[in-house]
Design a protein around this motif. Structure first.
Motif: not given
Length: 330
Positions: A133-140, A152-158, A166-172
């Motif tokens: 998890l990059a910086e600022g990721v939020i997992l509810y 990636g950074s600052h991604t939000i997951v509800w 093996r999933t690759e997810i970007g920022a924001y």
């Protein structure tokens, strides 16, 4: 409760203030439901008639529209009322849920996982082996992130979202409640004896770019042997299905209940209307629009608008509908 004078709101929006009101604005509301402390918006001529009967003390208006004013009411004229209202909604947006702990003690995090600075992880989350998890990721609360996934950074997951291995997810990015990322693609073939079905293993993954938003209860399946790809800036509505090995270009939009069968390719800026269905191994080129409820059975040229089931170029389909109406009246 937040409140602003009409002058303060105009400063935020950078519009042209016409008229004035002494009332403080405590929020936006649609014209027919607005109270005197509300501001509304008028984006086209069909809404002007509702202004006279509305209780709203102010409205954001497209600058090319002529709207009458009464005492103690104001208009803010802008180039695009929809975009201006979006900016104002950000101002009035309530604060998100509060985390009492940056990492809740009930979260299960594998020892090999790397958690970036400023991440917040809610109660009941599961983070598997070698997740990054990059910086600022939020997992509810109650999010599941399976092995070897990177976010990636600052991604939000509800809450309720499951992101498979093996999933690759970007920022924001933003994933709303109960999104499924990386589940098996739907692959079966009849068995040799004809008495059953053979499951085709799905060993690929999902790659999601930056700034992608996926609505509640939508599914993005992993590739059969390569990747399902969602390009930067794509916006996916609720209850959308994206099957294995699909590839979406940049800034595509898919409305609710629409679906892509396996190995569909969308160019940049493609718009898929609600409940539209796209056949497998189809390419829809950049800038094309697929109307709501349409069924696309073959490739679509760049910039075309398609309507109907099976989908046909919009002008041709409109001619067919007119002809059918005339035939029905005979």
């Amino acid at each position: 409760m937040k409140s602003f004078t009409i002058e303060e709101i105009n400063t935020i929006l950078g519009g042209e203030l016409v008229g004035s009101t002494t009332l403080k604005i405590t929020g936006p509301e649609q014209l027919d439901k607005a109270e005197p402390h509300h501001i509304s918006f008028i984006g086209s001529t069909k809404y002007i008639k509702y202004w006279n009967n509305s209780k709203a003390s102010a409205a954001i208006v497209n600058e090319n529209l002529t709207v009458d004013l009464e005492e103690n009411r104001a208009l803010i004229k802008v180039k695009n009322a929809d975009l201006a209202m979006a900016k104002l909604l950000e101002v009035f947006n309530p604060q998100p849920p509060v985390f009492d702990h940056e990492i809740h003690p009930t979260a299960i995090i594998h020892d090999s996982a790397i958690i970036g600075k400023g991440c917040k992880i809610g109660a009941g989350c599961y983070i598997g082996k070698d997740v990054v998890l990059a910086e600022g990721v939020i997992l509810y609360p109650n999010v599941t992130i399976m092995d070897e996934t990177t976010i990636g950074s600052h991604t939000i997951v509800w809450s309720g979202t499951v992101i498979r291995e093996r999933t690759e997810i970007g920022a924001y990015c933003i994933f709303h409640t109960n999104v499924s990322i990386g589940a098996d693609g739907f692959g079966y073939r009849p068995s040799e004896d004809g008495r059953g079905l053979v499951k085709i293993p799905q060993i690929g993954n999902v790659i999601i770019g930056n700034g992608v938003e996926i609505g509640a209860n939508s599914c993005v399946d992993r590739g059969k042997f390569s990747s399902t790809i969602i390009g930067d800036g794509c916006k996916i509505d609720n209850l959308v299905q994206i099957a294995h090995n699909c590839e979406l270009g940049r800034s595509c939009i898919m409305a609710g209940h629409s679906g892509l069968a396996g190995s569909v390719t969308l160019g940049d800026g493609v718009i898929i209307g609600g409940s539209a269905s796209i056949k497998d191994h189809t390419t829809i080129h950049s800038g094309a629009t697929i109307g709501a409820g349409s069924g696309v059975m073959g490739d679509v040229e760049a910039g075309k608008t398609m309507l109907g089931y099976p989908a046909t170029e919009s002008r041709e389909m409109l001619k067919q509908w007119v002809a059918l109406r005339k035939l029905a009246k005979q």
